[in-house]
Design an enzyme around this catalytic site. Structure first.
Site, mmCIF file in Angstrom:
data_model
loop_
_atom_site.group_PDB
_atom_site.id
_atom_site.type_symbol
_atom_site.label_atom_id
_atom_site.label_comp_id
_atom_site.label_asym_id
_atom_site.label_seq_id
_atom_site.Cartn_x
_atom_site.Cartn_y
_atom_site.Cartn_z
ATOM 1 N N ARG A 146 -15.361 -26.028 -30.120
ATOM 2 C CA ARG A 146 -14.457 -27.020 -30.689
ATOM 3 C C ARG A 146 -15.060 -27.578 -31.984
ATOM 4 O O ARG A 146 -16.271 -27.528 -32.198
ATOM 5 C CB ARG A 146 -14.232 -28.185 -29.726
ATOM 6 C CG ARG A 146 -13.555 -27.811 -28.412
ATOM 7 C CD ARG A 146 -13.365 -29.042 -27.537
ATOM 8 N NE ARG A 146 -12.683 -28.753 -26.278
ATOM 9 C CZ ARG A 146 -13.299 -28.455 -25.139
ATOM 10 N NH1 ARG A 146 -14.629 -28.403 -25.097
ATOM 11 N NH2 ARG A 146 -12.609 -28.205 -24.051
ATOM 12 N N LYS A 170 -16.635 -31.962 -23.818
ATOM 13 C CA LYS A 170 -15.985 -33.192 -23.386
ATOM 14 C C LYS A 170 -16.721 -33.787 -22.191
ATOM 15 O O LYS A 170 -17.217 -33.058 -21.337
ATOM 16 C CB LYS A 170 -14.519 -32.909 -23.016
ATOM 17 C CG LYS A 170 -13.652 -32.555 -24.223
ATOM 18 C CD LYS A 170 -12.206 -32.356 -23.816
ATOM 19 C CE LYS A 170 -11.329 -32.090 -25.031
ATOM 20 N NZ LYS A 170 -9.907 -31.903 -24.665
ATOM 21 N N HIS A 238 -9.085 -25.051 -34.876
ATOM 22 C CA HIS A 238 -8.502 -24.814 -33.544
ATOM 23 C C HIS A 238 -7.862 -23.432 -33.472
ATOM 24 O O HIS A 238 -7.887 -22.793 -32.411
ATOM 25 C CB HIS A 238 -7.464 -25.878 -33.209
ATOM 26 C CG HIS A 238 -6.888 -25.709 -31.830
ATOM 27 N ND1 HIS A 238 -7.607 -25.970 -30.683
ATOM 28 C CD2 HIS A 238 -5.663 -25.250 -31.415
ATOM 29 C CE1 HIS A 238 -6.870 -25.698 -29.621
ATOM 30 N NE2 HIS A 238 -5.683 -25.262 -30.041
ATOM 31 N N ARG A 241 -10.559 -21.018 -32.730
ATOM 32 C CA ARG A 241 -10.879 -21.121 -31.292
ATOM 33 C C ARG A 241 -9.816 -20.374 -30.485
ATOM 34 O O ARG A 241 -10.122 -19.655 -29.532
ATOM 35 C CB ARG A 241 -10.950 -22.601 -30.904
ATOM 36 C CG ARG A 241 -11.121 -22.889 -29.403
ATOM 37 C CD ARG A 241 -11.303 -24.398 -29.222
ATOM 38 N NE ARG A 241 -11.043 -24.858 -27.874
ATOM 39 C CZ ARG A 241 -11.931 -24.898 -26.889
ATOM 40 N NH1 ARG A 241 -13.163 -24.460 -27.099
ATOM 41 N NH2 ARG A 241 -11.618 -25.380 -25.700
ATOM 42 N N HIS A 264 -13.297 -25.364 -20.641
ATOM 43 C CA HIS A 264 -12.128 -25.977 -20.014
ATOM 44 C C HIS A 264 -12.458 -26.438 -18.600
ATOM 45 O O HIS A 264 -13.234 -25.789 -17.893
ATOM 46 C CB HIS A 264 -10.974 -24.979 -19.938
ATOM 47 C CG HIS A 264 -10.259 -24.778 -21.237
ATOM 48 N ND1 HIS A 264 -9.497 -23.676 -21.521
ATOM 49 C CD2 HIS A 264 -10.211 -25.555 -22.354
ATOM 50 C CE1 HIS A 264 -8.998 -23.778 -22.735
ATOM 51 N NE2 HIS A 264 -9.410 -24.908 -23.258
ATOM 52 N N TYR A 273 -3.451 -19.335 -23.341
ATOM 53 C CA TYR A 273 -3.800 -18.231 -24.237
ATOM 54 C C TYR A 273 -3.290 -16.893 -23.725
ATOM 55 O O TYR A 273 -3.247 -15.921 -24.482
ATOM 56 C CB TYR A 273 -5.316 -18.159 -24.428
ATOM 57 C CG TYR A 273 -5.900 -19.417 -25.033
ATOM 58 C CD1 TYR A 273 -5.678 -19.734 -26.363
ATOM 59 C CD2 TYR A 273 -6.662 -20.294 -24.266
ATOM 60 C CE1 TYR A 273 -6.190 -20.894 -26.919
ATOM 61 C CE2 TYR A 273 -7.181 -21.457 -24.818
ATOM 62 C CZ TYR A 273 -6.940 -21.755 -26.142
ATOM 63 O OH TYR A 273 -7.448 -22.902 -26.686
#
Length: 296
Positions: A146, A170, A238, A241, A264, A273
């Site tokens: 990211r 994250k 993005h 990515r 994720h 995706y």
């Protein structure tokens, strides 16, 4: 005080990034200001759903997208869950709220040709800035990192011996991503040029004056180089990515493995995706299925 306590909870207990906490803070302050203007002030604990609904309507009338509104309401939901957790509230005013419908946006990944053309252009730029920009592009495409993760990479994140890079994602969740040989080569060249610039910055990526780079610069780098080779509307980190994940899946990569590489939390986030891989799957199916070659 309620908002401050909530933000401290997110930062120190939930380990959310400062960037994420600021987003929550802005959403809650915006809601509080609306209550003050519209209702002459209101205790956040005493708020009812009608008042929240009124805020939502005002946001829609103001041209705010459903996606942005859903994010703001998500911030409110988390806040009221915190109040329940700390026994300051029994029932959340958002208990029966349903998110606004959002049209699914199809993200179009870059093609291999477009990516290779950009890397070829950057390969001719062997000074510090050129090597830095090339490494930014190569890391995005080879690791699926990211933008904020790239900006925050520590010098010690790279393990040349193990051929890996440690990424802090994250909620401060760490993951280790393998590095391909070509990227390791670019890292070596970049670090050699970086060492010539006086800097106390511990981040991997720095500016020409030795300062830490920001997300805006990274976006400009990607947009600038890909604008020369691609006619796609969106040209951002993005999308690189997105290209990383799509191309891996097109080549037969396991969905769970791609999920781990992307950082994720659930497969649901990664499955978006797979839509871009459908044409590839159809092609493979038609080529491989025994009955696809039978004469009609």
């Amino acid at each position: 005080m309620l908002i401050d306590s909530f933000l401290e909870y997110l930062l120190f207990e939930k380990k959310y990034s400062k960037h994420t906490v600021i987003a929550y803070k802005n959403d809650l302050r915006t809601f509080k200001e609306y209550l003050e203007i519209t209702y002459g002030g209101a205790d956040l604990i005493e708020v009812n759903y009608a008042q929240i609904r009124s805020w939502i309507v005002s946001l829609v009338d103001g041209g705010v997208s459903n996606n942005s509104i859903n994010r703001k309401i998500s911030s409110l939901k988390s806040f009221y869950k915190f109040l329940q957790k700390t026994s300051q509230l029994t029932v959340s005013p958002l208990l029966k709220h349903k998110a606004l419908k959002v049209a699914k946006k199809v993200q179009v990944p870059f093609t291999m040709k477009e990516i290779n053309e950009v890397i070829e252009v950057l390969s001719a730029e062997d000074d510090f800035k050129g090597l830095r920009n090339r490494l930014i592009v190569e890391l995005f495409y080879s690791t699926g990192i990211r933008r904020i993760e790239l900006v925050d990479l520590d010098l010690r994140s790279v393990d040349v011996t193990a051929k890996t890079i440690k990424v802090v994602g994250k909620r401060n969740k760490e993951r280790v991503v393998p590095l391909i040989p070509s990227v390791l080569g670019t890292i070596d060249k970049y670090l050699a040029e970086r060492a010539k610039i006086p800097s106390q910055e511990r981040r991997l990526f720095i500016g020409e004056k030795g300062n830490k780079i920001n997300e805006t610069l990274v976006y400009r780098v990607i947009n600038q180089y890909f604008s020369n080779v691609s006619s796609k509307v969106k040209k951002s980190p993005h999308i690189l990515r997105h290209s990383f994940a799509t191309h891996l899946l097109n080549e037969g990569a396991d969905l769970n493995s791609v999920k781990e590489l992307l950082g994720h939390a659930s497969l649901a986030s990664t499955q978006v995706y797979t839509h871009n891989s459908l044409e590839s799957i159809k092609k493979m199916y038609n080529q491989a299925h025994p009955r696809s070659h039978k004469n009609k």
